[in-house]
Design a protein around this motif. Structure first.
Motif, PDB file in Angstrom:
ATOM      1  N   ILE A   1       0.855  -1.186   0.000  1.00  0.00           N
ATOM      2  CA  ILE A   1       0.000   0.000   0.000  1.00  0.00           C
ATOM      3  C   ILE A   1       0.888   1.232   0.000  1.00  0.00           C
ATOM      4  O   ILE A   1       1.670   1.440   0.925  1.00  0.00           O
ATOM      5  N   LYS A   2       0.791   2.022  -1.053  1.00  0.00           N
ATOM      6  CA  LYS A   2       1.559   3.267  -1.134  1.00  0.00           C
ATOM      7  C   LYS A   2       0.809   4.349  -0.362  1.00  0.00           C
ATOM      8  O   LYS A   2      -0.342   4.642  -0.672  1.00  0.00           O
ATOM      9  N   GLU A   3       1.463   4.912   0.637  1.00  0.00           N
ATOM     10  CA  GLU A   3       0.861   5.954   1.468  1.00  0.00           C
ATOM     11  C   GLU A   3       1.706   7.222   1.348  1.00  0.00           C
ATOM     12  O   GLU A   3       2.764   7.333   1.966  1.00  0.00           O
ATOM     13  N   PRO A   4       1.242   8.205   0.557  1.00  0.00           N
ATOM     14  CA  PRO A   4       2.021   9.422   0.325  1.00  0.00           C
ATOM     15  C   PRO A   4       2.399  10.189   1.589  1.00  0.00           C
ATOM     16  O   PRO A   4       3.439  10.849   1.625  1.00  0.00           O
ATOM     17  N   GLN A   5       1.599  10.086   2.635  1.00  0.00           N
ATOM     18  CA  GLN A   5       1.891  10.830   3.869  1.00  0.00           C
ATOM     19  C   GLN A   5       3.149  10.349   4.583  1.00  0.00           C
ATOM     20  O   GLN A   5       3.685  11.058   5.433  1.00  0.00           O
ATOM     21  N   ILE A   6       3.631   9.152   4.250  1.00  0.00           N
ATOM     22  CA  ILE A   6       4.824   8.624   4.926  1.00  0.00           C
ATOM     23  C   ILE A   6       6.068   9.424   4.546  1.00  0.00           C
ATOM     24  O   ILE A   6       6.959   9.611   5.369  1.00  0.00           O
ATOM     25  N   TYR A   7       6.120   9.911   3.315  1.00  0.00           N
ATOM     26  CA  TYR A   7       7.293  10.662   2.860  1.00  0.00           C
ATOM     27  C   TYR A   7       7.423  11.941   3.687  1.00  0.00           C
ATOM     28  O   TYR A   7       6.497  12.733   3.760  1.00  0.00           O
ATOM     29  N   GLU A   8       8.567  12.096   4.350  1.00  0.00           N
ATOM     30  CA  GLU A   8       8.876  13.254   5.201  1.00  0.00           C
ATOM     31  C   GLU A   8       7.925  13.401   6.391  1.00  0.00           C
ATOM     32  O   GLU A   8       7.713  14.505   6.910  1.00  0.00           O
ATOM     33  N   ALA A   9       7.358  12.292   6.859  1.00  0.00           N
ATOM     34  CA  ALA A   9       6.373  12.330   7.946  1.00  0.00           C
ATOM     35  C   ALA A   9       7.025  12.441   9.318  1.00  0.00           C
ATOM     36  O   ALA A   9       8.103  11.906   9.568  1.00  0.00           O
ATOM     37  N   SER A  10       6.323  13.111  10.205  1.00  0.00           N
ATOM     38  CA  SER A  10       6.700  13.152  11.618  1.00  0.00           C
ATOM     39  C   SER A  10       6.206  11.865  12.281  1.00  0.00           C
ATOM     40  O   SER A  10       5.397  11.123  11.710  1.00  0.00           O
ATOM     41  N   SER A  11       6.648  11.628  13.502  1.00  0.00           N
ATOM     42  CA  SER A  11       6.185  10.427  14.206  1.00  0.00           C
ATOM     43  C   SER A  11       4.677  10.487  14.460  1.00  0.00           C
ATOM     44  O   SER A  11       4.006   9.461  14.409  1.00  0.00           O
ATOM     45  N   SER A  12       4.127  11.660  14.693  1.00  0.00           N
ATOM     46  CA  SER A  12       2.675  11.755  14.924  1.00  0.00           C
ATOM     47  C   SER A  12       1.888  11.431  13.651  1.00  0.00           C
ATOM     48  O   SER A  12       0.843  10.782  13.724  1.00  0.00           O
ATOM     49  N   THR A  13       2.383  11.843  12.494  1.00  0.00           N
ATOM     50  CA  THR A  13       1.727  11.492  11.234  1.00  0.00           C
ATOM     51  C   THR A  13       1.804   9.990  11.010  1.00  0.00           C
ATOM     52  O   THR A  13       0.815   9.356  10.607  1.00  0.00           O
ATOM     53  N   LEU A  14       2.963   9.391  11.288  1.00  0.00           N
ATOM     54  CA  LEU A  14       3.110   7.945  11.139  1.00  0.00           C
ATOM     55  C   LEU A  14       2.182   7.191  12.090  1.00  0.00           C
ATOM     56  O   LEU A  14       1.580   6.181  11.714  1.00  0.00           O
ATOM     57  N   LEU A  15       2.035   7.697  13.306  1.00  0.00           N
ATOM     58  CA  LEU A  15       1.105   7.077  14.255  1.00  0.00           C
ATOM     59  C   LEU A  15      -0.326   7.162  13.725  1.00  0.00           C
ATOM     60  O   LEU A  15      -1.082   6.187  13.824  1.00  0.00           O
ATOM     61  N   ASN A  16      -0.705   8.279  13.144  1.00  0.00           N
ATOM     62  CA  ASN A  16      -2.043   8.404  12.560  1.00  0.00           C
ATOM     63  C   ASN A  16      -2.265   7.379  11.451  1.00  0.00           C
ATOM     64  O   ASN A  16      -3.364   6.833  11.309  1.00  0.00           O
ATOM     65  N   ILE A  17      -1.232   7.126  10.652  1.00  0.00           N
ATOM     66  CA  ILE A  17      -1.329   6.119   9.592  1.00  0.00           C
ATOM     67  C   ILE A  17      -1.547   4.736  10.204  1.00  0.00           C
ATOM     68  O   ILE A  17      -2.421   3.981   9.759  1.00  0.00           O
ATOM     69  N   ILE A  18      -0.787   4.411  11.238  1.00  0.00           N
ATOM     70  CA  ILE A  18      -0.960   3.129  11.923  1.00  0.00           C
ATOM     71  C   ILE A  18      -2.361   3.027  12.512  1.00  0.00           C
ATOM     72  O   ILE A  18      -3.038   2.007  12.374  1.00  0.00           O
ATOM     73  N   ASN A  19      -2.830   4.092  13.141  1.00  0.00           N
ATOM     74  CA  ASN A  19      -4.164   4.094  13.753  1.00  0.00           C
ATOM     75  C   ASN A  19      -5.279   3.882  12.744  1.00  0.00           C
ATOM     76  O   ASN A  19      -6.375   3.447  13.116  1.00  0.00           O
ATOM     77  N   SER A  20      -5.021   4.177  11.485  1.00  0.00           N
ATOM     78  CA  SER A  20      -6.065   4.041  10.470  1.00  0.00           C
ATOM     79  C   SER A  20      -5.987   2.731   9.680  1.00  0.00           C
ATOM     80  O   SER A  20      -6.777   2.521   8.753  1.00  0.00           O
ATOM     81  N   LEU A  21      -5.067   1.836  10.054  1.00  0.00           N
ATOM     82  CA  LEU A  21      -4.973   0.552   9.361  1.00  0.00           C
ATOM     83  C   LEU A  21      -6.237  -0.277   9.573  1.00  0.00           C
ATOM     84  O   LEU A  21      -6.912  -0.151  10.602  1.00  0.00           O
ATOM     85  N   ASP A  22      -6.528  -1.134   8.614  1.00  0.00           N
ATOM     86  CA  ASP A  22      -7.694  -2.009   8.672  1.00  0.00           C
ATOM     87  C   ASP A  22      -7.461  -3.073   9.746  1.00  0.00           C
ATOM     88  O   ASP A  22      -6.443  -3.778   9.727  1.00  0.00           O
ATOM     89  N   ASN A  23      -8.411  -3.224  10.647  1.00  0.00           N
ATOM     90  CA  ASN A  23      -8.273  -4.157  11.760  1.00  0.00           C
ATOM     91  C   ASN A  23      -8.253  -5.617  11.345  1.00  0.00           C
ATOM     92  O   ASN A  23      -7.902  -6.477  12.148  1.00  0.00           O
TER      93      ASN A  23
END
Length: 165
Positions: free
Chosen positions: A78-100
């Motif tokens: 899954i290509k997630e554009p927000q990962i590029y140059e992301a802060s740890s809080s942005t990365l945490l938001n990406i993890i929080n939105s993963l499909d359970n």
């Protein structure tokens, strides 16, 4: 239980100064390290269900290499554009939105965000995840959105120059 594998992209090539940072490919060492590190996961039986990656060429190529070695379908990348140059809080938001429905995911990205995320998720003493370094963190939750800082337990920290004695 949810498990996240944080992977810093393999070593990239700086030779062509005309290329944008986003478009840098892997160098020879990166091309060697990515399958080597994926092989270590395979040997340990650690195979993520999905690979969530920065679309930057060096990260995407690392993800594709991991998928090939681990026999993960390319559709699970899954290509997630927000990962590029992301802060740890942005990365945490990406993890929080993963499909359970997924219990084990890999997040492939860049420093400093990735190292900061590892430190914040499990109070790790990792100073800097080197290129193609990996950190496996377990969480005592059934939902990704329950993950927050200092709720994880670091289970693995490995990198190409880490040679078992």
């Amino acid at each position: 239980m949810k498990k996240i594998l944080l992977v810093r992209h393999a070593k990239s090539d700086w030779e062509n100064s005309e290329l944008q940072d986003f478009d840098r490919p892997l160098n020879r060492r990166g091309q060697k390290n990515a399958p080597e590190m994926a092989g270590r996961l395979l040997k340990a039986g650690l195979i993520p269900e999905i690979l969530v990656t920065s679309p930057a060429l060096r990260a995407l190529t690392t993800a594709e290499c991991f998928a090939d070695v681990l026999s993960i379908e390319r559709s699970a990348i899954i290509k997630e554009p927000q990962i590029y140059e992301a802060s740890s809080s942005t990365l945490l938001n990406i993890i929080n939105s993963l499909d359970n429905k997924h219990h084990f995911a890999a997040l492939i990205g860049h420093n400093p965000g990735l190292t900061n995320l590892a430190v914040n998720l499990c109070d790790s003493d990792i100073y800097n995840i080197p290129t193609c370094g990996m950190v496996l963190i377990h969480f005592p939750f059934d939902q990704w959105d329950m993950i927050s800082y200092w709720t994880g337990d670091q289970k693995l920290y490995d990198y190409p120059k880490n040679v078992a004695e």
